[in-house]
Design a protein around this motif. Structure first.
Motif, PDB file in Angstrom:
ATOM      1  N   PRO A  17       7.055   4.097   3.335  1.00 39.96           N
ATOM      2  CA  PRO A  17       5.847   4.887   3.573  1.00 39.96           C
ATOM      3  C   PRO A  17       4.932   4.923   2.337  1.00 39.96           C
ATOM      4  O   PRO A  17       3.721   4.895   2.468  1.00 39.96           O
ATOM      5  CB  PRO A  17       6.370   6.284   3.904  1.00 39.96           C
ATOM      6  CG  PRO A  17       7.748   6.072   4.426  1.00 39.96           C
ATOM      7  CD  PRO A  17       8.254   4.876   3.671  1.00 39.96           C
ATOM      8  N   LYS A  18       5.541   4.983   1.145  1.00 41.36           N
ATOM      9  CA  LYS A  18       4.721   4.992  -0.066  1.00 41.36           C
ATOM     10  C   LYS A  18       3.914   3.714  -0.167  1.00 41.36           C
ATOM     11  O   LYS A  18       2.737   3.723  -0.494  1.00 41.36           O
ATOM     12  CB  LYS A  18       5.591   5.175  -1.310  1.00 41.36           C
ATOM     13  CG  LYS A  18       6.102   6.574  -1.496  1.00 41.36           C
ATOM     14  CD  LYS A  18       6.925   6.681  -2.761  1.00 41.36           C
ATOM     15  CE  LYS A  18       7.540   8.067  -2.907  1.00 41.36           C
ATOM     16  NZ  LYS A  18       8.395   8.138  -4.089  1.00 41.36           N
ATOM     17  N   GLN A  19       4.547   2.566   0.112  1.00 41.54           N
ATOM     18  CA  GLN A  19       3.844   1.292   0.046  1.00 41.54           C
ATOM     19  C   GLN A  19       2.732   1.250   1.086  1.00 41.54           C
ATOM     20  O   GLN A  19       1.637   0.768   0.822  1.00 41.54           O
ATOM     21  CB  GLN A  19       4.821   0.130   0.257  1.00 41.54           C
ATOM     22  CG  GLN A  19       5.739  -0.100  -0.922  1.00 41.54           C
ATOM     23  CD  GLN A  19       6.795  -1.172  -0.638  1.00 41.54           C
ATOM     24  OE1 GLN A  19       6.992  -1.563   0.505  1.00 41.54           O
ATOM     25  NE2 GLN A  19       7.460  -1.614  -1.690  1.00 41.54           N
ATOM     26  N   GLN A  43      -4.702   3.218   0.955  1.00 46.98           N
ATOM     27  CA  GLN A  43      -5.622   3.712  -0.059  1.00 46.98           C
ATOM     28  C   GLN A  43      -6.401   2.554  -0.684  1.00 46.98           C
ATOM     29  O   GLN A  43      -7.608   2.643  -0.873  1.00 46.98           O
ATOM     30  CB  GLN A  43      -4.867   4.490  -1.143  1.00 46.98           C
ATOM     31  CG  GLN A  43      -5.787   5.141  -2.153  1.00 46.98           C
ATOM     32  CD  GLN A  43      -5.017   5.981  -3.159  1.00 46.98           C
ATOM     33  OE1 GLN A  43      -3.810   6.099  -3.094  1.00 46.98           O
ATOM     34  NE2 GLN A  43      -5.747   6.557  -4.084  1.00 46.98           N
ATOM     35  N   GLU A  44      -5.713   1.453  -0.987  1.00 48.97           N
ATOM     36  CA  GLU A  44      -6.391   0.289  -1.563  1.00 48.97           C
ATOM     37  C   GLU A  44      -7.411  -0.287  -0.583  1.00 48.97           C
ATOM     38  O   GLU A  44      -8.523  -0.655  -0.974  1.00 48.97           O
ATOM     39  CB  GLU A  44      -5.365  -0.782  -1.943  1.00 48.97           C
ATOM     40  CG  GLU A  44      -4.551  -0.430  -3.171  1.00 48.97           C
ATOM     41  CD  GLU A  44      -3.436  -1.444  -3.453  1.00 48.97           C
ATOM     42  OE1 GLU A  44      -3.239  -2.377  -2.649  1.00 48.97           O
ATOM     43  OE2 GLU A  44      -2.768  -1.289  -4.497  1.00 48.97           O
ATOM     44  N   ASP A  45      -7.046  -0.349   0.696  1.00 44.44           N
ATOM     45  CA  ASP A  45      -7.974  -0.848   1.711  1.00 44.44           C
ATOM     46  C   ASP A  45      -9.204   0.050   1.807  1.00 44.44           C
ATOM     47  O   ASP A  45     -10.341  -0.437   1.895  1.00 44.44           O
ATOM     48  CB  ASP A  45      -7.283  -0.939   3.080  1.00 44.44           C
ATOM     49  CG  ASP A  45      -6.251  -2.062   3.140  1.00 44.44           C
ATOM     50  OD1 ASP A  45      -6.265  -2.938   2.253  1.00 44.44           O
ATOM     51  OD2 ASP A  45      -5.427  -2.046   4.094  1.00 44.44           O
ATOM     52  N   THR A  46      -8.980   1.357   1.793  1.00 39.37           N
ATOM     53  CA  THR A  46     -10.089   2.302   1.862  1.00 39.37           C
ATOM     54  C   THR A  46     -11.006   2.160   0.648  1.00 39.37           C
ATOM     55  O   THR A  46     -12.233   2.137   0.786  1.00 39.37           O
ATOM     56  CB  THR A  46      -9.560   3.756   1.956  1.00 39.37           C
ATOM     57  OG1 THR A  46      -8.692   3.852   3.079  1.00 39.37           O
ATOM     58  CG2 THR A  46     -10.699   4.747   2.065  1.00 39.37           C
ATOM     59  N   LYS A  90     -11.411  -0.455  -1.193  1.00 41.85           N
ATOM     60  CA  LYS A  90     -12.091  -1.739  -1.088  1.00 41.85           C
ATOM     61  C   LYS A  90     -13.263  -1.642  -0.113  1.00 41.85           C
ATOM     62  O   LYS A  90     -14.351  -2.151  -0.377  1.00 41.85           O
ATOM     63  CB  LYS A  90     -11.108  -2.818  -0.635  1.00 41.85           C
ATOM     64  CG  LYS A  90     -11.654  -4.209  -0.717  1.00 41.85           C
ATOM     65  CD  LYS A  90     -10.588  -5.244  -0.412  1.00 41.85           C
ATOM     66  CE  LYS A  90     -11.140  -6.650  -0.545  1.00 41.85           C
ATOM     67  NZ  LYS A  90     -10.134  -7.668  -0.296  1.00 41.85           N
ATOM     68  N   GLN A  91     -13.061  -0.959   1.006  1.00 44.75           N
ATOM     69  CA  GLN A  91     -14.131  -0.787   1.985  1.00 44.75           C
ATOM     70  C   GLN A  91     -15.285   0.022   1.395  1.00 44.75           C
ATOM     71  O   GLN A  91     -16.447  -0.307   1.591  1.00 44.75           O
ATOM     72  CB  GLN A  91     -13.596  -0.100   3.243  1.00 44.75           C
ATOM     73  CG  GLN A  91     -12.719  -0.981   4.104  1.00 44.75           C
ATOM     74  CD  GLN A  91     -12.094  -0.224   5.262  1.00 44.75           C
ATOM     75  OE1 GLN A  91     -12.081   1.005   5.288  1.00 44.75           O
ATOM     76  NE2 GLN A  91     -11.564  -0.970   6.238  1.00 44.75           N
ATOM     77  N   ILE A  92     -14.947   1.069   0.660  1.00 40.46           N
ATOM     78  CA  ILE A  92     -15.978   1.901   0.030  1.00 40.46           C
ATOM     79  C   ILE A  92     -16.760   1.074  -0.986  1.00 40.46           C
ATOM     80  O   ILE A  92     -17.989   1.146  -1.054  1.00 40.46           O
ATOM     81  CB  ILE A  92     -15.351   3.156  -0.624  1.00 40.46           C
ATOM     82  CG1 ILE A  92     -14.832   4.102   0.458  1.00 40.46           C
ATOM     83  CG2 ILE A  92     -16.353   3.855  -1.540  1.00 40.46           C
ATOM     84  CD1 ILE A  92     -14.008   5.258  -0.076  1.00 40.46           C
ATOM     85  N   GLU A  93     -16.054   0.295  -1.777  1.00 41.36           N
ATOM     86  CA  GLU A  93     -16.700  -0.549  -2.783  1.00 41.36           C
ATOM     87  C   GLU A  93     -17.629  -1.574  -2.126  1.00 41.36           C
ATOM     88  O   GLU A  93     -18.763  -1.763  -2.569  1.00 41.36           O
ATOM     89  CB  GLU A  93     -15.626  -1.264  -3.608  1.00 41.36           C
ATOM     90  CG  GLU A  93     -16.169  -2.040  -4.782  1.00 41.36           C
ATOM     91  CD  GLU A  93     -15.048  -2.656  -5.613  1.00 41.36           C
ATOM     92  OE1 GLU A  93     -15.188  -3.834  -5.964  1.00 41.36           O
ATOM     93  OE2 GLU A  93     -14.062  -1.955  -5.890  1.00 41.36           O
ATOM     94  N   GLU A  94     -17.170  -2.211  -1.053  1.00 39.20           N
ATOM     95  CA  GLU A  94     -17.990  -3.183  -0.344  1.00 39.20           C
ATOM     96  C   GLU A  94     -19.224  -2.514   0.257  1.00 39.20           C
ATOM     97  O   GLU A  94     -20.330  -3.055   0.188  1.00 39.20           O
ATOM     98  CB  GLU A  94     -17.179  -3.873   0.756  1.00 39.20           C
ATOM     99  CG  GLU A  94     -16.150  -4.851   0.226  1.00 39.20           C
ATOM    100  CD  GLU A  94     -15.242  -5.409   1.315  1.00 39.20           C
ATOM    101  OE1 GLU A  94     -15.338  -4.968   2.492  1.00 39.20           O
ATOM    102  OE2 GLU A  94     -14.424  -6.285   0.984  1.00 39.20           O
ATOM    103  N   GLN A  95     -19.061  -1.330   0.819  1.00 41.46           N
ATOM    104  CA  GLN A  95     -20.176  -0.604   1.405  1.00 41.46           C
ATOM    105  C   GLN A  95     -21.191  -0.222   0.331  1.00 41.46           C
ATOM    106  O   GLN A  95     -22.395  -0.345   0.530  1.00 41.46           O
ATOM    107  CB  GLN A  95     -19.674   0.657   2.145  1.00 41.46           C
ATOM    108  CG  GLN A  95     -20.765   1.431   2.849  1.00 41.46           C
ATOM    109  CD  GLN A  95     -21.375   0.654   3.995  1.00 41.46           C
ATOM    110  OE1 GLN A  95     -20.747  -0.209   4.591  1.00 41.46           O
ATOM    111  NE2 GLN A  95     -22.624   0.939   4.292  1.00 41.46           N
ATOM    112  N   THR A  96     -20.701   0.222  -0.810  1.00 44.51           N
ATOM    113  CA  THR A  96     -21.578   0.591  -1.921  1.00 44.51           C
ATOM    114  C   THR A  96     -22.373  -0.618  -2.400  1.00 44.51           C
ATOM    115  O   THR A  96     -23.575  -0.521  -2.647  1.00 44.51           O
ATOM    116  CB  THR A  96     -20.744   1.182  -3.086  1.00 44.51           C
ATOM    117  OG1 THR A  96     -20.010   2.306  -2.593  1.00 44.51           O
ATOM    118  CG2 THR A  96     -21.633   1.609  -4.232  1.00 44.51           C
ATOM    119  N   GLU A  97     -21.690  -1.765  -2.521  1.00 41.74           N
ATOM    120  CA  GLU A  97     -22.379  -2.982  -2.948  1.00 41.74           C
ATOM    121  C   GLU A  97     -23.461  -3.379  -1.950  1.00 41.74           C
ATOM    122  O   GLU A  97     -24.565  -3.762  -2.334  1.00 41.74           O
ATOM    123  CB  GLU A  97     -21.379  -4.132  -3.116  1.00 41.74           C
ATOM    124  CG  GLU A  97     -20.490  -3.992  -4.337  1.00 41.74           C
ATOM    125  CD  GLU A  97     -19.411  -5.066  -4.418  1.00 41.74           C
ATOM    126  OE1 GLU A  97     -19.370  -5.965  -3.546  1.00 41.74           O
ATOM    127  OE2 GLU A  97     -18.608  -4.998  -5.361  1.00 41.74           O
TER     128      GLU A  97
END
Length: 180
Positions: A30-32, A38-41, A43-50
């Protein structure tokens, strides 16, 4: 008897160890998964910001281009030029004899009022400097010529401007050199 006791203890110990390992594995999965989510989220936020930053930059460039084209293609009107010189380049008792805008040149004739503090030449240089500072903020002209009645004429090309932290200006020494 010691052997039986030893085997029982060993079996219990192995059983406990195998249970701990299975608990660790179930806790790690579950931790993994959480870390991956969290990493996917992120990444999505970063892509949206860009994407948003690119859209803002593109919109700003389009606005700059449309404003730049419209301003540089439209010559300054006589009304705009008159307002600027009357407000920035003339004193209360000075008189604007004439002003025209032809072929990207502003041509004005100004009669300066007498002044007990400055010589007529210094007054003309000061008046030209103040007016030209404001004209340089606006587009639609290339040459500014002001004739001061009974004093002389000053004409400068926009390309001779200099820039500092305050903005664009014609150096006073250059204005004085151009007083004919």
């Amino acid at each position: 008897m010691k052997k039986i006791l030893f085997f029982i203890m060993a079996a219990l110990l192995l059983g406990a160890c195998s249970n701990d390992n299975s608990l660790e594995n179930t806790n790690e999965q579950p931790k993994q998964k959480d870390v991956q989510k969290q990493e996917d989220t992120e990444k999505q936020i970063e892509e949206q910001t860009e994407k948003e930053e690119l859209q803002v930059e593109e919109k700003k460039q389009e606005e700059d281009q449309s404003q730049g084209k419209s301003e540089s293609q439209q010559p300054m009107t006589t009304e705009e030029a008159t307002e600027i010189i009357e407000y920035y380049g003339m004193g209360e008792n000075d008189e604007l004899v004439s002003l025209v805008v032809e072929d990207e040149e502003i041509k004005a004739v100004v009669k300066l009022a007498d002044n007990n503090l400055l010589s007529p030449k210094d007054l003309a240089v000061s008046s030209y400097s103040q007016a030209s500072d404001e004209y340089l903020i606006h587009e639609g002209w290339e040459v500014l010529t002001i004739e001061f009645v009974n004093i002389g004429s000053i004409s400068m090309n926009r390309s001779k401007k200099e820039t500092n932290e305050v903005g664009d200006y014609f150096p006073t020494a250059e204005i004085e050199k151009n007083l004919n």
